[in-house]
Design a protein around this motif. Structure first.
Motif, mmCIF file in Angstrom:
data_model
loop_
_atom_site.group_PDB
_atom_site.id
_atom_site.type_symbol
_atom_site.label_atom_id
_atom_site.label_comp_id
_atom_site.label_asym_id
_atom_site.label_seq_id
_atom_site.Cartn_x
_atom_site.Cartn_y
_atom_site.Cartn_z
ATOM 1 N N ASN A 156 50.939 -4.029 8.160
ATOM 2 C CA ASN A 156 51.444 -3.549 9.183
ATOM 3 C C ASN A 156 53.117 -2.293 9.366
ATOM 4 O O ASN A 156 53.880 -2.443 10.437
ATOM 5 C CB ASN A 156 52.107 -4.835 10.132
ATOM 6 N N THR A 161 54.069 -1.444 13.671
ATOM 7 C CA THR A 161 52.986 -1.058 13.518
ATOM 8 C C THR A 161 51.501 -0.942 13.191
ATOM 9 O O THR A 161 51.862 -1.480 11.394
ATOM 10 C CB THR A 161 53.190 0.966 13.838
ATOM 11 N N ASP A 162 50.274 -1.577 13.103
ATOM 12 C CA ASP A 162 49.512 -2.076 12.726
ATOM 13 C C ASP A 162 48.473 -0.522 12.061
ATOM 14 O O ASP A 162 47.652 -0.615 10.828
ATOM 15 C CB ASP A 162 48.464 -3.086 13.175
ATOM 16 N N ASP A 163 48.996 1.092 12.167
ATOM 17 C CA ASP A 163 48.053 1.699 11.991
ATOM 18 C C ASP A 163 48.895 2.589 10.379
ATOM 19 O O ASP A 163 48.390 2.969 10.096
ATOM 20 C CB ASP A 163 48.800 2.980 12.313
ATOM 21 N N TRP A 199 47.072 5.816 6.989
ATOM 22 C CA TRP A 199 46.929 6.534 8.449
ATOM 23 C C TRP A 199 46.215 5.630 8.965
ATOM 24 O O TRP A 199 45.083 6.725 8.929
ATOM 25 C CB TRP A 199 48.282 7.329 8.334
ATOM 26 N N ASN A 200 46.444 4.597 9.826
ATOM 27 C CA ASN A 200 45.068 4.819 10.937
ATOM 28 C C ASN A 200 45.236 5.716 11.847
ATOM 29 O O ASN A 200 46.288 4.777 12.838
ATOM 30 C CB ASN A 200 44.749 3.382 11.330
ATOM 31 N N PHE A 202 45.729 5.912 15.550
ATOM 32 C CA PHE A 202 45.295 5.630 16.223
ATOM 33 C C PHE A 202 43.925 4.873 16.857
ATOM 34 O O PHE A 202 44.127 4.375 15.625
ATOM 35 C CB PHE A 202 45.960 6.930 17.498
ATOM 36 N N ASP A 203 43.305 4.954 17.713
ATOM 37 C CA ASP A 203 42.523 4.118 17.851
ATOM 38 C C ASP A 203 41.102 5.441 17.879
ATOM 39 O O ASP A 203 39.696 4.956 18.548
ATOM 40 C CB ASP A 203 42.400 3.922 18.885
ATOM 41 N N THR A 207 40.862 7.530 9.356
ATOM 42 C CA THR A 207 42.129 6.919 8.816
ATOM 43 C C THR A 207 41.805 8.354 7.426
ATOM 44 O O THR A 207 41.047 8.429 6.533
ATOM 45 C CB THR A 207 41.644 5.583 7.604
#
Length: 382
Positions: A156, A161-163, A199-200, A202-203, A207
Motif C-alpha cells: 500500500n 494508497t492501496d493502488d 499499479w491498480n 483506481f477502480d 492493473t
C-alpha cells in the motif's frame, strides 16, 4: 484494534495463500494455521513424443500460518510440497519461507519463494492446463520459484494508497539459470537481485506492472525486464505481458586447437496474450479461455579470437515457443473443477523450440516437437 490486526495480517495471507480454498485447523490467541491441498488428475495427449506428453497427475499439500507478535507486527510462514505421479514422478518443495509483516511499513521474508518478476509474468499464467511459459523457465531471471530469496514487499505504498505496491528481492545463489548454458541441469546457481512495481488503476479493474532483475558478476551475466497489463472486471479477464532477457557470453565453444575460444551474446524476447470470460451456470461456472504465446531467441553474433585477431559471425533467430491455446475450466464448485485445453503448436521443424520440445529436450534421435497437444483433467482442491 482488531481491524488494525486484520489489515496487517491479510496482506501476509494473500502472499501465503496458494489455493482457492483452505481448512483452518487452528485460530486462537492470535495464532492461525491453515492447510490446503490439490490433486490434479490430468493427461497431455499428442501423437508424437514431446516434453510433457502423457500423464500429468500430481498432488500438493501446503500450510500457511501467522502469529501476532505485537499490535503492529505479525509473523507468517508458508510451506508447500508437490508430488508428481506421472512418468517422471518428481517431487518438489515448492515453497518454504517465513517472515514478518510490519503493517504499512511492509513485509520481509526469506526462503524458497516466487521470483520477484513472477508477479508480472503471472498475469498470463492462468490457462487451464498449459501456459506459464514466461514464468517457469531458465531464460528469465527471478521469474520462477527459486531458493534462498530475501524479499521485501509493500502492498500500500507505506499506507498512502492501496493502488500502488512494490517489491525488492535478493537471491543468495538462487536458481537463476541461463537457458543456453544449461545451468539448471548442472545444478549451478548465481546471485541475483530484482524489483517490481504494480499499479491498480483506481477502480477500473485494470492493473499495470513492470519489473527488472539481473544476476551478479560480469561474466555470463543475465538480465530480464518484464511489463504487463491485466483487466479483471465483470466476469472478463484480459492480460498481456512482454519480456526481454539478455545474456552476455552465453554460448561458449571452448578452446580450439590454437588455444582460442568462441562466445556469443543473446536475447530472448516474448509476449503472451490471454482472454477469458466467466459464465455462471445453474450448476457451477464455466470459463472459456483463448491465448497466444510467442517467445523467440536471438544470438546477436558469435565472436571468436584466433591468433589474437577477433572475428565476428552473424547470429541466428528462432522461435522457442509459439502456440495458440483454446480451452475452458468448468468449476462445479469451489473445490472441484474439470479442465480441457487444446494447444495449436505453431513451431516449424527447424525452429529451436521444436528441438527443445522433444522428449529428450535436445532433439537428438527424435522427430521435432511440432505437434498439437490436448490436455484434459480433473482437479480437487481444499
Amino acid at each position: 484494534m482488531k481491524r488494525n490486526l486484520l489489515a496487517i495480517a491479510i496482506p501476509a495471507l494473500l502472499v501465503a495463500a496458494g489455493a482457492n480454498a483452505s481448512i483452518e485447523v487452528w485460530n486462537k490467541d492470535g495464532n492461525k494455521v491453515d492447510f490446503y491441498g490439490r490433486v490434479k488428475a490430468a493427461n497431455n495427449i499428442t501423437d508424437r513424443g514431446q516434453v510433457g506428453e502423457g500423464d500429468d497427475t500430481s498432488a500438493r499439500l501446503g500450510m500457511s500460518g501467522q502469529t501476532q507478535i505485537t499490535d503492529s507486527v505479525t509473523g507468517y510462514g508458508r510451506w508447500e510440497y508437490e508430488a508428481k505421479a506421472g512418468k517422471n514422478s518428481d517431487n518438489e518443495v515448492r515453497y518454504a519461507f517465513a517472515g514478518l509483516n510490519f503493517g504499512d511499513a511492509g513485509s520481509f521474508d526469506y526462503g524458497r519463494n516466487d521470483g520477484v518478476l513472477k508477479a508480472i509474468t503471472a498475469y498470463t499464467d492462468v490457462l487451464p492446463q498449459f501456459g506459464g511459459d514466461a514464468s517457469n523457465n531458465d531464460w528469465n531471471v527471478l521469474s520462477a520459484r527459486t531458493k534462498a530469496v530475501a524479499t521485501y514487499r509493500n502492498n500500500n505504498f507505506f499506507g498512502l494508497t492501496d493502488d500502488l505496491s512494490f517489491a525488492l528481492q535478493y537471491a543468495d545463489n538462487g536458481d537463476n539459470s541461463n537457458g543456453f548454458r544449461e545451468d539448471a541441469i548442472r545444478g549451478e546457481s548465481r546471485e541475483a537481485w530484482g524489483a517490481n512495481v504494480q499499479w491498480n488503476i483506481f477502480d477500473t479493474g485494470l492493473t499495470a506492472g513492470a519489473g527488472y532483475a539481473q544476476t551478479s558478476g560480469s561474466d555470463n551475466r543475465q538480465s530480464t525486464w518484464a511489463g504487463g497489463l491485466k483487466y479483471d472486471n465483470y466476469n472478463l479477464y484480459l492480460a498481456a505481458n512482454y519480456f526481454q532477457s539478455k545474456f552476455k557470453d552465453v554460448l561458449s565453444y571452448g578452446p580450439t586447437h590454437r588455444g582460442t575460444y568462441k562466445t556469443a551474446d543473446g536475447k530472448v524476447r516474448g509476449f503472451e496474450l490471454v482472454a477469458q470470460y466467466g459464465i455462471d451456470l445453474e450448476v457451477g461456472r464455466i470459463t472459456p479461455s483463448l491465448a497466444y504465446v510467442q517467445h523467440k531467441v536471438k544470438a546477436d553474433g558469435v565472436n571468436f579470437v584466433e591468433d589474437n585477431i577477433r572475428y565476428h559471425n552473424s547470429g541466428f533467430s528462432s522461435p522457442v515457443t509459439k502456440y495458440v491455446s483454446l480451452g475452458a475450466t468448468y468449476d462445479l464448485n469451489k473445490n472441484f473443477s474439470a479442465i480441457v485445453e487444446y494447444k495449436f503448436n505453431l513451431l516449424d521443424r527447424k525452429d529451436y523450440g521444436a528441438a527443445k520440445n522433444t522428449a529428450n529436450s535436445r532433439g537428438e534421435g527424435t522427430k521435432p516437437g511440432t505437434k498439437d497437444v490436448l490436455g484434459v483433467g480433473l482437479i480437487y482442491q481444499f
